[in-house]
Motif scaffolding. Sequence first.
Motif, mmCIF file in Angstrom:
data_model
loop_
_atom_site.group_PDB
_atom_site.id
_atom_site.type_symbol
_atom_site.label_atom_id
_atom_site.label_comp_id
_atom_site.label_asym_id
_atom_site.label_seq_id
_atom_site.Cartn_x
_atom_site.Cartn_y
_atom_site.Cartn_z
ATOM 1 N N VAL A 118 0.558 -1.335 0.250
ATOM 2 C CA VAL A 118 0.011 -0.137 -0.121
ATOM 3 C C VAL A 118 1.344 1.547 -0.060
ATOM 4 C CG1 VAL A 118 -1.705 1.913 1.091
ATOM 5 C CG2 VAL A 118 -2.213 -0.994 0.815
ATOM 6 N N ASP A 119 0.493 1.834 -0.932
ATOM 7 C CA ASP A 119 1.204 3.423 -1.642
ATOM 8 C C ASP A 119 1.053 4.259 -0.606
ATOM 9 O OD1 ASP A 119 3.884 2.317 -3.226
ATOM 10 O OD2 ASP A 119 2.181 1.615 -4.226
ATOM 11 N N HIS A 120 -0.138 4.455 -0.709
ATOM 12 C CA HIS A 120 -1.260 5.678 0.083
ATOM 13 C C HIS A 120 -2.104 4.935 0.661
ATOM 14 C CE1 HIS A 120 0.834 8.512 -2.353
ATOM 15 N NE2 HIS A 120 1.219 8.020 -4.013
ATOM 16 N N LEU A 121 -2.749 5.942 1.652
ATOM 17 C CA LEU A 121 -4.045 5.046 2.323
ATOM 18 C C LEU A 121 -4.737 6.892 2.670
ATOM 19 C CD1 LEU A 121 -6.466 3.814 3.880
ATOM 20 C CD2 LEU A 121 -4.773 3.999 6.138
ATOM 21 N N LEU A 122 -5.973 6.977 1.339
ATOM 22 C CA LEU A 122 -7.017 7.923 1.772
ATOM 23 C C LEU A 122 -8.616 7.345 2.546
ATOM 24 C CD1 LEU A 122 -5.349 8.719 -0.209
ATOM 25 C CD2 LEU A 122 -7.819 9.419 -1.242
ATOM 26 N N CYS A 123 -7.901 7.714 4.080
ATOM 27 C CA CYS A 123 -9.544 6.614 4.707
ATOM 28 C C CYS A 123 -10.090 8.323 5.234
ATOM 29 C CB CYS A 123 -8.406 6.908 6.258
ATOM 30 S SG CYS A 123 -9.771 6.140 7.382
ATOM 31 N N HIS A 124 -11.811 8.359 5.367
ATOM 32 C CA HIS A 124 -12.411 8.960 5.777
ATOM 33 C C HIS A 124 -12.798 8.985 6.850
ATOM 34 C CE1 HIS A 124 -15.779 11.450 6.151
ATOM 35 N NE2 HIS A 124 -16.950 10.171 5.774
ATOM 36 N N TYR A 125 -12.072 9.897 7.308
ATOM 37 C CA TYR A 125 -12.429 10.045 9.493
ATOM 38 C C TYR A 125 -12.717 11.424 9.460
ATOM 39 C CZ TYR A 125 -7.948 11.470 9.264
ATOM 40 O OH TYR A 125 -6.361 12.605 9.215
ATOM 41 N N SER A 126 -14.006 11.273 10.697
ATOM 42 C CA SER A 126 -15.030 12.297 10.365
ATOM 43 C C SER A 126 -14.140 12.769 11.835
ATOM 44 C CB SER A 126 -16.039 11.778 10.905
ATOM 45 O OG SER A 126 -16.011 10.841 12.043
ATOM 46 N N SER A 127 -12.839 12.408 12.734
ATOM 47 C CA SER A 127 -12.567 13.339 13.884
ATOM 48 C C SER A 127 -10.972 13.287 13.668
ATOM 49 C CB SER A 127 -13.354 13.263 14.733
ATOM 50 O OG SER A 127 -12.534 13.792 15.587
ATOM 51 N N HIS A 128 -10.551 14.065 13.648
ATOM 52 C CA HIS A 128 -9.213 13.540 13.828
ATOM 53 C C HIS A 128 -8.685 13.053 14.897
ATOM 54 C CE1 HIS A 128 -4.438 14.481 14.978
ATOM 55 N NE2 HIS A 128 -4.496 14.363 15.685
ATOM 56 N N TYR A 129 -9.527 13.017 16.247
ATOM 57 C CA TYR A 129 -9.716 11.814 17.505
ATOM 58 C C TYR A 129 -9.741 10.266 16.495
ATOM 59 C CZ TYR A 129 -11.229 8.785 21.208
ATOM 60 O OH TYR A 129 -11.729 7.883 22.235
ATOM 61 N N PHE A 130 -10.103 9.308 15.463
ATOM 62 C CA PHE A 130 -10.284 9.077 15.789
ATOM 63 C C PHE A 130 -9.144 8.375 14.087
ATOM 64 C CE2 PHE A 130 -15.354 9.683 15.388
ATOM 65 C CZ PHE A 130 -15.213 9.233 16.344
ATOM 66 N N TRP A 188 0.022 8.669 5.096
ATOM 67 C CA TRP A 188 -1.853 9.034 4.537
ATOM 68 C C TRP A 188 -1.925 10.492 4.052
ATOM 69 C CZ3 TRP A 188 -5.535 6.561 9.711
ATOM 70 C CH2 TRP A 188 -5.092 5.873 9.881
ATOM 71 N N TYR A 189 -2.686 10.553 3.279
ATOM 72 C CA TYR A 189 -3.705 11.182 3.276
ATOM 73 C C TYR A 189 -4.972 12.304 3.273
ATOM 74 C CZ TYR A 189 -4.531 15.385 -0.034
ATOM 75 O OH TYR A 189 -5.662 16.300 -0.794
ATOM 76 N N THR A 190 -4.986 12.742 4.139
ATOM 77 C CA THR A 190 -6.095 13.742 4.320
ATOM 78 C C THR A 190 -6.248 15.381 3.918
ATOM 79 O OG1 THR A 190 -8.123 13.709 5.650
ATOM 80 C CG2 THR A 190 -6.220 13.973 6.768
ATOM 81 N N ASN A 191 -7.769 15.381 3.512
ATOM 82 C CA ASN A 191 -7.967 17.311 3.755
ATOM 83 C C ASN A 191 -9.019 17.432 4.240
ATOM 84 O OD1 ASN A 191 -10.720 16.056 2.261
ATOM 85 N ND2 ASN A 191 -9.839 16.914 0.743
ATOM 86 N N LEU A 192 -9.609 16.767 5.653
ATOM 87 C CA LEU A 192 -9.650 16.564 6.930
ATOM 88 C C LEU A 192 -9.822 18.261 7.219
ATOM 89 C CD1 LEU A 192 -13.099 15.759 8.582
ATOM 90 C CD2 LEU A 192 -11.039 15.146 10.352
ATOM 91 N N TYR A 193 -8.978 18.810 7.252
ATOM 92 C CA TYR A 193 -9.080 19.789 8.484
ATOM 93 C C TYR A 193 -8.798 21.472 7.285
ATOM 94 C CZ TYR A 193 -5.811 16.089 10.620
ATOM 95 O OH TYR A 193 -6.444 14.614 11.040
ATOM 96 N N THR A 194 -8.733 20.999 6.587
ATOM 97 C CA THR A 194 -9.210 22.247 5.283
ATOM 98 C C THR A 194 -10.584 22.410 4.632
ATOM 99 O OG1 THR A 194 -8.242 21.461 3.414
ATOM 100 C CG2 THR A 194 -6.936 22.415 5.171
ATOM 101 N N ARG A 195 -11.145 20.931 4.833
ATOM 102 C CA ARG A 195 -12.185 20.775 4.243
ATOM 103 C C ARG A 195 -13.753 20.372 4.714
ATOM 104 N NH1 ARG A 195 -10.634 24.213 0.486
ATOM 105 N NH2 ARG A 195 -9.181 23.216 -1.358
ATOM 106 N N GLY A 196 -13.762 20.041 5.964
ATOM 107 C CA GLY A 196 -14.373 19.322 6.938
ATOM 108 C C GLY A 196 -14.641 17.790 6.182
ATOM 109 N N ASN A 197 -15.996 17.755 6.964
ATOM 110 C CA ASN A 197 -16.123 16.276 6.902
ATOM 111 C C ASN A 197 -17.966 16.561 6.096
ATOM 112 O OD1 ASN A 197 -18.142 14.130 7.015
ATOM 113 N ND2 ASN A 197 -18.229 13.555 9.600
ATOM 114 N N THR A 198 -17.710 16.600 4.843
ATOM 115 C CA THR A 198 -18.321 16.182 3.842
ATOM 116 C C THR A 198 -19.738 15.231 3.963
ATOM 117 O OG1 THR A 198 -16.982 16.123 1.671
ATOM 118 C CG2 THR A 198 -17.669 18.456 2.803
ATOM 119 N N GLY A 199 -19.634 14.133 4.827
ATOM 120 C CA GLY A 199 -19.911 13.451 4.527
ATOM 121 C C GLY A 199 -19.458 11.973 3.492
ATOM 122 N N CYS A 200 -21.138 11.396 2.167
ATOM 123 C CA CYS A 200 -20.775 10.590 1.607
ATOM 124 C C CYS A 200 -19.544 11.244 0.063
ATOM 125 C CB CYS A 200 -21.851 10.111 0.566
ATOM 126 S SG CYS A 200 -22.585 11.244 -0.160
#
Length: 370
Positions: A280-292, A312-324
């Motif tokens: 696995v070279d990249h992981l894109l995980c939809h977690y709703s909170s940094h806590y998780f 790991w890659y995420t944009n949660l911190y700048t885009r928020g949790n946009t659900g589906c």
Amino acid sequence: MSVYITSTGHYLPGEPIDNDRIEEVLGQINGKPSRLKRRILQSNGIHTRHYAIDQDHNTLISNSEMAARAGQVCLDQSYLSARQVKMLSAATSQGDLVLPGFGSMVQAELGLSDIELHTSHGICSSGMMALKAAYTSLKAGEQPNALVIASELASRLFKATRYEAAGDEVDFNAEFLRWMLSDGAGAMLLEARPRGQCFRIDWIRSFSHADAYPVCMSVGLPTSANRLQSWQDFPTYAEAEAAGALLIRQDVRLLENIVKLGVDGCLRLIDEGLIDIPKVDHLLCHYSSHYFRSRIFDMLQQAGAAIPEEKWYTNLYTRGNTGCASIFIMLDEFRRTQPWQAGQTILCMVPESGRFNNVYMQLTVVCEQG
């Protein structure tokens, strides 16, 4: 037959809203600042997000319009025109209307003619379910391409007036998601042939645990509900609203299960030979909170299946949790901003807390030859 993601796109409404401005837009409930906001925001780690409503609570763009804009961005980056699209698969948690289906509204916004249509309804995993429907159709050879769009407009549910209509006291489970969810749309174009450097879908798998766990995230249940009660069972809509049945709720006591079940599904796929952790070279995980994030990483590490955090890659911190729409927006921004190359493997994970449905997808970067 192989299926490829040959183009992506996303749309985010308005300007980024930072933590200090959330209540300017959503409003203070009964004119009082929230006592929970700071604690929840510290836990989820989100710094900015986007809303499709303004501070006067006017809706600036509809859910179906956001979806159409994301779809058009995706098509503009592709080799296909709108008239060449053969299938539309759309997902949302709540459309603009109760009926008809969300896909019909998005099709009309995009002006797509004579297409096969699919609408997927759920919460965070519904986008991946829409993707699976399109992927399966192409895999079976029924269609040569499909446009898949996931879109969320949650901010309408978070207006202060919604909470005030449900009484003076707002319980934690009803307020929790007010500081978690935001608006946006993402799109993917699937084709039965590669185009340039693109993503081959190796597989999509999901595991639902609705038979074993109660409802964790919902709209339509009153504050104190028996298992048969719905917002539609009240004599009037006003009575349903007063009972808090139209508020979006998260049973936070059940939330820890999302980590356990999400990791369990990953380990099951490892046992089946579908996931090879070292590859696995990249992981894109939809977690709703940094806590998780740390909880997922720690549990995978304990199981001997940890994926190094630099992958790991995420944009949660700048885009928020946009659900589906989150994984769609995430993949589009990953494609545009991160280094990736032919032969690499991308693992996508989407845990959903609605009644615990977890979806996984593996992509391989390929390059069209000649």
